[in-house]
Design a protein around this motif. Structure first.
Motif, PDB file in Angstrom:
ATOM      1  N   THR A 213       5.760 -19.908  46.896  1.00 52.47           N
ATOM      2  CA  THR A 213       5.323 -18.577  47.325  1.00 52.47           C
ATOM      3  C   THR A 213       6.352 -17.971  48.284  1.00 52.47           C
TER       4      THR A 213
ATOM      5  N   TYR B 180       0.728 -16.886  53.599  1.00 50.23           N
ATOM      6  CA  TYR B 180      -0.051 -15.878  52.896  1.00 50.23           C
ATOM      7  C   TYR B 180      -1.531 -15.973  53.248  1.00 50.23           C
TER       8      TYR B 180
ATOM      9  N   HIS C 187      -0.455 -13.895  45.702  1.00 49.63           N
ATOM     10  CA  HIS C 187      -0.570 -14.134  47.130  1.00 49.63           C
ATOM     11  C   HIS C 187      -0.180 -12.867  47.892  1.00 49.63           C
TER      12      HIS C 187
END
Length: 379
Positions: A289, A293, A327
């Motif tokens: 990612t 998040y 995300h």
């Protein structure tokens, strides 16, 4: 240079692990982590509401709530996330394999009032294989949870799910976030001030009834803002929700000692929990990612907040389905919109169906939702 063996350091999905999980389908879960809240107290309701940025006085102001039809403070619908770790993403099996909470299908039968105590019954409902662009092979692990109050009333039920993915595979394959990975984008202050007007003008319908007869298919709900995302905000949500694995000192040791797969060494070589993807940028990037998040249940709660603001005190949210699509890393701003797509009557009651979309300030799809709410009638 790190070797391939060094880079592939996380546990992987195995056939043995999948067979163990399949054997659990339909079996009542008897031994699990206790919930963050057993009781809907004034403080626990307020802490959760404030954790999602919801200042509706029906949840937070006893004097206001006493004048409502409930006669007391009511728990916002998403408060029930705090009464079950399982519905919030605590999943068994596949030790050390990453789990991402990705959606829920809620049904509420009765309101939860101040002073109610909640017990739950849960089981693994299904395990479904998917091929994903983000992480290749992934497994959707679906749990069903029923919620009961102290009188034995069935107040709600929910199917929620996580996706189990190989962390190394997600990091190596992940192109989903290439356009934002590693970037720090400064938002123009003038643009922020314009967006903040959504906060300044946010309408909480409150005591003014929204009658079913006054709603038409095609009506748009007011746009709602959430963010800008900050790690402070993610921690603020965890304060109200409780998190999954947030423990300290001896309790942290006991957790890792009992479940070694939860202990993933940090930069100091100290075993810490996978939940730190929500505040540890470096670790979040290791699972593919862009950085730290938000929480999935948090975003689901934003969508139900959008609905309860609109339906008012005399409306009742009966169903909500939320699917998380990406995300929301630190720095994102989220905008939630909705449209009435259906009006119908059932069992002498009147309902509306609303389709919702949550998008980032870059126009990326963040989540989608479908809500069904009962509205008061003039008849």
């Amino acid at each position: 240079m790190a070797t391939q063996a060094q880079e592939k350091k996380f546990p992987k999905i195995t056939e043995e692990g999948l067979e163990d999980l399949r054997a659990r389908i339909g079996v009542a879960i008897e031994n699990t982590v206790e919930p963050w809240n057993y009781e809907a107290t004034r403080d626990s309701i307020r802490h959760y509401a404030h954790g999602i940025g919801d200042d509706n006085p029906l949840w937070c102001d006893p004097a206001y709530a006493e004048k409502s039809s409930y006669g007391s403070i009511v728990a916002l619908p998403s408060f029930l996330f705090t009464t079950s770790r399982i519905v919030s993403g605590y999943c068994g099996g596949l030790p050390g394999v990453h789990a991402m909470w990705a959606g829920a299908d809620w049904t509420w039968h009765k309101p939860v009032l101040r002073g109610d105590t909640i017990r739950t019954e849960a089981h693994l409902k299904d395990l479904i294989e998917h091929q994903t662009r983000f992480a290749g092979r992934a497994y959707q692990q679906i749990y069903h949870v029923d919620f009961y109050n102290q009188h034995g009333d069935h107040v709600a039920e929910c199917d929620s799910y996580v996706f189990r993915t190989d962390r190394d595979e997600a990091r190596e394959r992940g192109s989903k976030y290439d356009s934002v990975k590693g970037k720090v984008e400064t938002i123009d202050p003038a643009q922020l001030e314009e967006w903040f007007d959504l906060y300044r003008n946010e309408e909480v319908r409150g005591a003014a009834p929204r009658y079913w007869e006054d709603v038409a298919v095609g009506d748009k709900l007011p746009k709602m803002m959430k963010g800008p995302m900050t790690v402070t905000g993610f921690i603020g949500y965890a304060q109200g929700w409780g998190g999954l694995y947030i423990r300290t000192n001896k309790l942290h040791f006991q957790l890792i000692d009992a479940h070694p797969g939860l202990g993933i060494p940090n930069k100091f070589g100290i075993k810490d929990v996978p939940e730190r993807v929500h505040w540890d940028d470096d670790f979040a990037r290791e699972v593919g990612t862009p950085g730290a998040y938000d929480y999935g249940p948090e975003r689901c709660s934003w969508l139900t907040h959008h609905m309860t603001n609109w339906i008012g005190d005399d409306g009742f949210l009966t169903r909500h389905t939320c699917q998380i699509r990406r995300h929301n890393p630190d720095g994102d701003v989220i905008f939630i919109t909705g449209e009435v797509v259906r009006k119908f009557e059932e069992g002498g009651k009147k309902f509306v169906e609303v389709q919702q979309r949550a998008e980032t300030h870059r126009g990326e799809m963040s989540a989608i939702g479908t809500a069904i709410a009962q509205l008061p009638s003039k008849g």
